[in-house]
Write an enzyme that holds these catalytic residues in place. Structure first.
Site: not given
Ligand code: G6Q
Length: 528
Positions: A205, A211, A262-263, A349, A380, A495
């Site tokens: 986003k 990463e 994001g989530r 989150e 199990h 972070k």
């Molecule tokens: C979700 C968080 C988090 C995010 C990641 C990736 O709600 O904000 O999990 O999705 O840190 O972020 P980017 O999509 O910006 O790479």
């Protein structure tokens, strides 16, 4: 005027009193067939069975009163209409709309509120782009494999939903997910791939997640080494104007917006590109339809229909009044193997918060720890603790009457599917009723609550509804607790410190400025 705290809502004290003597499900007259029927709600093809929770009519009535006092339904309406619900009053915060519902508000009864309608229009444009992209991929047969790079919300949802529908994979297609900055993750994903026939979707986003950037550069390098032009293979999903919004570098740039968290982004192009590539555009549309149907249900005042509200009320009851710290999510469906991981992020989150929306530290417990694995495998492994451990773990079960592949085998007079369902129902009953035994080692105390979402079959539509159920359940919990379920400041500190260590790796002189980090780094030299 400040909103009252959760603990100041009129029904709070009454629920506290009721929680001192919840229904005893081990009493033989408690869990009757009538109770199972009475405590059942339904919507979007799901039966929601909660007779095995420690609630009675009085508790439910009071929980609904609590939701009313917290204006839970109004807040859901405001959210879906594009109101600014991602906010902490009196302090700087994200101050945004939360409109993941707009990404699927493409069908009947669209929201008429201006901002929601405008958001749905933007989403439609991306959906149309996806349609063309899928068409081109189908007709040119250009790509067989898709490597999906992203992390957190840009990975967990698409991955869990891809696995959930894998039985619908288009012939010859496959998706490979890379999230971890561990170089082995990328190496494993690329192993054996014909890069000439591989597409890479980079999902971020912000377009700045280290990463994801690192993995993208690693993958680009591999394409260059294979004599291929990355810009003919790489596509991006990101916000307009982000570093990844660059048509020179990508075959196609798909967009998301700051009003999709994001989530909560699986129904945007974050999930759309992967699911559309793997299963076809129509499957993605059916998935959106299912999610949209549950969005509508979440606005319903009918307590027997509004499954997300019901789920949230049971969650608030178990967490805030019966004081259970965790919730296990156990799907009796192999297709939902990664679902607990996705919902874990959505819940933890969103509701792992220690202040309310007025910026006050809370004096009650917020979101539970979510964890889980598919049944019957879980039976199990960790069910011993669930049945006889000293902590009570409420369970949210998911099950389906029919399998996805429609293939089965009869062994000892019953099919595997019947065995799966028998195990599911038996666990809900056993956990609730327990069983007395003179031998304490064989005694089951019971009163271990659970509820069950039971569907006919896991299809793109019912999967969409399931996703929206969880998204809205989590939102309702937040609305009732009065917290902001839509930001995630808690992940920032780690972070920032990680970046300081990365800087120390790049320039060891910087270690002097960060002695604590340096102490950890120095241990690398001690590893033999
Ligand atoms: C979700 C968080 C988090 C995010 C990641 C990736 O709600 O904000 O999990 O999705 O840190 O972020 P980017 O999509 O910006 O790479």
């Amino acid at each position: 005027m400040e909103a009252p705290r959760f603990t100041e809502l009129p029904s709070y004290e009454r629920l506290k009193q009721l929680a001192a003597h919840p229904i005893d499900l081990t009493d033989p007259s408690a869990l009757t067939p009538e109770r199972v029927k009475t405590f059942t709600a339904h919507a979007c093809g799901y039966q929601f069975l909660y007779g095995t929770e420690r609630v009675d009519a009085k508790v439910m009535e009071t929980l609904f009163a609590l939701a009313k006092e917290a204006h839970a339904l109004e807040k859901m309406g405001k959210m879906q209409a594009g109101g600014v619900v991602n906010v902490i009053h009196h302090f700087p915060s994200e101050e945004r709309s939360v409109l993941h519902t707009a990404t699927r508000d493409q069908f009947d009864h669209p929201q008429t509120a201006k901002s929601a309608a405008a958001a749905a229009q933007l989403a439609k444009h991306e959906i149309d782009k996806l349609k063309s992209f899928c068409h081109v991929v189908n007709h040119t047969k250009k790509f067989n494999d898709l490597v999906a790079i992203g992390i957190g919300g840009s990975d967990l949802g698409p991955r869990a939903h891809y696995i959930a529908l894998e039985h619908l994979l288009k012939p010859g297609r496959k998706v490979h997910f890379v999230s971890n900055v561990d170089p082995d993750d990328m190496a494993a994903a690329l192993k054996g791939l014909d890069l000439a026939k591989t597409c890479v979707v980079v999902v971020s986003k912000t377009g700045t997640t280290l990463e994801t950037q690192s993995n993208e550069e690693y993958a680009r390098q591999r394409f260059v080494e294979a004599g291929l032009k990355p810009q003919r293979h790489f596509i991006s999903v990101s916000m307009k104007g982000s570093p990844m919004d660059d048509p020179q570098r990508y075959l196609e740039c798909f967009y998301i917006w700051d009003w999709v968290g994001g989530r909560y982004s699986t129904t945007s192009m974050v999930g759309g590109v992967t699911l559309g590539f793997a299963f076809g555009f129509e499957v993605f549309v059916d998935f959106l339809k299912g999610a949209h149907a549950m969005d509508r249900v979440a606005l319903s005042e009918n307590g027997n229909e509004n499954l997300p509200l019901l789920g949230a009320l049971l969650s608030v009851w178990n967490r805030s009044f019966l004081k259970y710290p965790t919730l296990a999510l156990i799907p009796y469906s192999q297709a939902l193997a990664r679902y607990p991981a996705h919902i874990q992020q959505v819940e933890m989150e969103s509701n792992g918060k220690h202040i309310d929306q007025e910026g006050r530290f809370v004096d009650f417990s917020t979101g539970p720890v979510i964890w889980g694995e598919p049944g019957t495998n879980a039976q199990h492994s960790f069910y011993q603790l669930i049945h006889q451990g000293t902590d009570i773990i409420p369970i949210e079960f998911i099950g389906f009457a029919e399998s996805q592949y429609g293939e089965d085998h009869t062994f000892k007079g019953t099919t595997l599917q019947q065995k799966l369902l028998s195990n599911l129902f038996a666990q809900a009953i056993a956990l609730a009723t327990g069983q007395k035994n003179e031998n304490p080692d064989k005694d089951f105390r019971g009163n271990r609550p659970s509820h069950l979402l039971l569907g006919k079959q896991l299809t793109p539509t019912t999967l969409g509804a399931l996703l929206a159920y969880f998204e809205h359940k989590v939102a309702f919990e937040g609305f009732i607790w009065g917290i902001n379920s839509f930001d995630q400041e808690g992940v920032q500190l780690g972070k920032v410190l990680a970046q300081r260590l990365i800087d120390c790796f790049a320039d060891p002189h910087k270690k002097a400025q960060y002695p604590l980090g340096a102490a950890f780094m120095d241990q690398l030299g001690e590893v033999t």
